[in-house]
Design a protein around this motif. Structure first.
Motif, mmCIF file in Angstrom:
data_model
loop_
_atom_site.group_PDB
_atom_site.id
_atom_site.type_symbol
_atom_site.label_atom_id
_atom_site.label_comp_id
_atom_site.label_asym_id
_atom_site.label_seq_id
_atom_site.Cartn_x
_atom_site.Cartn_y
_atom_site.Cartn_z
ATOM 1 N N LEU A 150 0.829 -1.214 0.000
ATOM 2 C CA LEU A 150 0.000 0.000 0.000
ATOM 3 C C LEU A 150 0.861 1.260 0.000
ATOM 4 C CD1 LEU A 150 -2.760 -1.210 2.448
ATOM 5 C CD2 LEU A 150 -3.131 -0.522 0.070
ATOM 6 N N ASN A 151 1.992 1.209 0.669
ATOM 7 C CA ASN A 151 2.906 2.348 0.659
ATOM 8 C C ASN A 151 3.467 2.582 -0.737
ATOM 9 O OD1 ASN A 151 4.586 4.408 2.049
ATOM 10 N ND2 ASN A 151 6.267 3.040 1.472
ATOM 11 N N ALA A 152 3.787 1.491 -1.441
ATOM 12 C CA ALA A 152 4.304 1.615 -2.807
ATOM 13 C C ALA A 152 3.251 2.202 -3.738
ATOM 14 C CB ALA A 152 4.756 0.247 -3.311
ATOM 15 N N ILE A 153 2.011 1.787 -3.565
ATOM 16 C CA ILE A 153 0.914 2.329 -4.377
ATOM 17 C C ILE A 153 0.763 3.819 -4.124
ATOM 18 C CG2 ILE A 153 -1.590 2.315 -4.692
ATOM 19 C CD1 ILE A 153 -1.457 -0.739 -4.094
ATOM 20 N N GLN A 154 0.770 4.192 -2.865
ATOM 21 C CA GLN A 154 0.635 5.608 -2.515
ATOM 22 C C GLN A 154 1.740 6.448 -3.150
ATOM 23 O OE1 GLN A 154 1.402 8.103 1.493
ATOM 24 N NE2 GLN A 154 -0.155 6.521 1.717
ATOM 25 N N ASN A 155 2.969 5.975 -3.034
ATOM 26 C CA ASN A 155 4.094 6.727 -3.588
ATOM 27 C C ASN A 155 3.983 6.887 -5.106
ATOM 28 O OD1 ASN A 155 5.242 7.027 -1.061
ATOM 29 N ND2 ASN A 155 6.597 5.256 -1.271
ATOM 30 N N LYS A 156 3.510 5.843 -5.772
ATOM 31 C CA LYS A 156 3.425 5.903 -7.235
ATOM 32 C C LYS A 156 2.386 6.912 -7.691
ATOM 33 C CE LYS A 156 5.560 3.452 -9.496
ATOM 34 N NZ LYS A 156 6.911 3.588 -10.111
ATOM 35 N N PHE A 157 1.303 7.058 -6.936
ATOM 36 C CA PHE A 157 0.259 7.988 -7.347
ATOM 37 C C PHE A 157 0.518 9.419 -6.884
ATOM 38 C CE2 PHE A 157 -1.971 4.315 -8.731
ATOM 39 C CZ PHE A 157 -2.889 4.771 -9.647
ATOM 40 N N LYS A 158 1.553 9.619 -6.093
ATOM 41 C CA LYS A 158 1.894 10.970 -5.664
ATOM 42 C C LYS A 158 3.057 11.529 -6.485
ATOM 43 C CE LYS A 158 1.730 11.911 -1.203
ATOM 44 N NZ LYS A 158 1.872 11.800 0.273
ATOM 45 N N ILE A 159 3.119 11.156 -7.751
ATOM 46 C CA ILE A 159 4.161 11.676 -8.621
ATOM 47 C C ILE A 159 3.660 12.934 -9.321
ATOM 48 C CG2 ILE A 159 5.233 9.426 -8.971
ATOM 49 C CD1 ILE A 159 3.869 9.365 -11.738
ATOM 50 N N ASN A 160 4.582 13.780 -9.705
ATOM 51 C CA ASN A 160 4.199 15.043 -10.339
ATOM 52 C C ASN A 160 4.775 15.202 -11.743
ATOM 53 O OD1 ASN A 160 6.922 15.810 -10.045
ATOM 54 N ND2 ASN A 160 6.519 16.915 -8.148
ATOM 55 N N HIS A 161 5.289 14.094 -12.308
ATOM 56 C CA HIS A 161 5.879 14.189 -13.649
ATOM 57 C C HIS A 161 5.074 13.435 -14.700
ATOM 58 C CE1 HIS A 161 7.657 10.617 -11.722
ATOM 59 N NE2 HIS A 161 7.625 10.078 -12.932
ATOM 60 N N TYR A 162 3.961 12.844 -14.293
ATOM 61 C CA TYR A 162 3.129 12.110 -15.248
ATOM 62 C C TYR A 162 1.699 12.087 -14.736
ATOM 63 C CZ TYR A 162 1.299 8.515 -18.342
ATOM 64 O OH TYR A 162 0.552 7.847 -19.277
ATOM 65 N N TYR A 163 0.752 12.178 -15.666
ATOM 66 C CA TYR A 163 -0.662 12.144 -15.312
ATOM 67 C C TYR A 163 -1.260 10.816 -15.758
ATOM 68 C CZ TYR A 163 -5.661 13.277 -15.456
ATOM 69 O OH TYR A 163 -7.025 13.260 -15.289
ATOM 70 N N PHE A 164 -1.753 10.045 -14.805
ATOM 71 C CA PHE A 164 -2.384 8.760 -15.111
ATOM 72 C C PHE A 164 -3.765 9.000 -15.706
ATOM 73 C CE2 PHE A 164 0.442 7.519 -11.492
ATOM 74 C CZ PHE A 164 1.291 6.714 -12.226
ATOM 75 N N SER A 165 -3.928 8.606 -16.971
ATOM 76 C CA SER A 165 -5.170 8.928 -17.677
ATOM 77 C C SER A 165 -5.769 7.737 -18.420
ATOM 78 C CB SER A 165 -4.913 10.053 -18.684
ATOM 79 O OG SER A 165 -3.905 9.690 -19.612
ATOM 80 N N HIS A 166 -5.298 6.527 -18.094
ATOM 81 C CA HIS A 166 -5.794 5.339 -18.789
ATOM 82 C C HIS A 166 -6.336 4.314 -17.789
ATOM 83 C CE1 HIS A 166 -3.275 7.186 -21.927
ATOM 84 N NE2 HIS A 166 -4.081 6.589 -22.780
ATOM 85 N N ASP A 167 -7.199 4.780 -16.901
ATOM 86 C CA ASP A 167 -7.901 3.931 -15.925
ATOM 87 C C ASP A 167 -6.990 3.302 -14.881
ATOM 88 O OD1 ASP A 167 -10.385 4.449 -17.046
ATOM 89 O OD2 ASP A 167 -10.309 2.713 -18.371
ATOM 90 N N GLU A 168 -5.793 3.871 -14.700
ATOM 91 C CA GLU A 168 -4.911 3.323 -13.675
ATOM 92 C C GLU A 168 -5.534 3.419 -12.282
ATOM 93 O OE1 GLU A 168 -2.177 4.819 -16.998
ATOM 94 O OE2 GLU A 168 -3.989 5.527 -15.949
ATOM 95 N N ASP A 169 -6.218 4.524 -12.016
ATOM 96 C CA ASP A 169 -6.826 4.692 -10.694
ATOM 97 C C ASP A 169 -7.927 3.665 -10.455
ATOM 98 O OD1 ASP A 169 -8.101 6.260 -12.788
ATOM 99 O OD2 ASP A 169 -9.478 6.981 -11.250
#
Length: 274
Positions: A173-192
């Motif tokens: 869960l910590n790894a998931i949190q860190n991956k979604f708190k990035i500021n250099h890419y926008y997840f736009s293909h249903d990753e969330d």
């Protein structure tokens, strides 16, 4: 891939993947050579489903499944070219993850693969997930790359492993949190959406206390806002989207009403109004 092999895979698809009169383990090893082939039609429509059926449909022995697992988590596949010296090498890594999804599912279903190997898989996958830098969901040349969406599918299966404990859950869960708190890419293909399926599996396992989940949500929603765009936009929307998806996934679950309220408060305080 040679035309003869392409036709063989087309025939298998047509027959419902019966794999008659063929050495199935050798076929798996042959198909692994093309697991990340750049042609999306061959990769997505022929190689991936053939491999998935071979691993899923009880064609292989425990030793054979374990041998495939060991091969997939090594430097030729899951950890291949993490420096991205080779163009589109992410395809090998990402589509390796999809086959690992099948193997963990088979373990959860049949308990045929010893848990020590599943733990090795989990450790290798966590190393991969933290190091993966090619996050594009789709590419016009090679189609879906989906390193994070495929990783979400693997997390979803790993959170179902009965022998995993609180420490392993928190690490994932910590790894998931860190991956979604990035500021250099926008997840736009249903990753969330796909990652929330995994998070819901973790929640349903009833291993972690509600207070942990509230803390995890608060930490996800709290971040340092970049001073430049598009970085500020990316991190805000990455965090907001996954929190929103989790909020709606919890709809109708009275036992988790407190978590929904906590998500709503977190969105209002840390995310939506920024």
């Amino acid at each position: 891939m040679e035309e003869k092999q392409l036709q063989f895979l087309k025939d298998q698809k047509q027959s419902g993947y019966a794999f008659k009169d063929v050495n199935k383990f050798e076929l798996v090893l042959d198909l692994l050579e093309d697991i990340g082939i750049k042609d999306p039609q061959i990769r997505d429509e022929l190689v991936y489903p053939a491999l998935a059926h071979l691993l899923h449909d009880k064609h292989l022995t425990e030793d054979e499944l374990t041998a495939v697992l060991d091969k997939l988590i090594g430097p030729e596949y899951l950890l291949f070219d993490l420096d991205n010296i080779i163009e589109y090498s992410v395809l090998i890594r990402s589509f390796t993850v999809l086959q690992l999804v099948i193997l963990v599912h088979v373990h959860n279903r049949d308990h045929i693969i010893p848990v020590k190997y599943i733990k090795q898989l989990s450790t290798a996958f966590m190393s991969y997930f933290q190091q993966e830098t090619i996050l594009d969901g789709y590419n016009e040349t090679v189609g879906f790359m989906h390193s994070i969406a495929h990783s979400a599918d693997l997390f979803a299966q790993l959170f179902k492993v009965e022998d995993f404990n609180e420490t392993i859950f928190k690490s994932m869960l910590n790894a998931i949190q860190n991956k979604f708190k990035i500021n250099h890419y926008y997840f736009s293909h249903d990753e969330d959406e796909r990652m929330v399926v995994a998070i819901m599996n973790a929640l349903d396992a009833n291993i972690l206390e509600e207070e942990y989940w509230k803390s995890w949500i608060s930490q996800l929603g709290s971040y340092t806002k970049p001073t430049t765009y598009p970085a500020a936009y990316y991190i805000k929307n990455n965090v907001r989207n996954i929190l929103r998806s989790l909020y709606f996934a919890l709809h109708g679950r009275e036992q988790h009403q407190a978590l929904r309220e906590h998500i709503e408060a977190t969105l209002k305080e840390h995310v939506t109004l920024r």
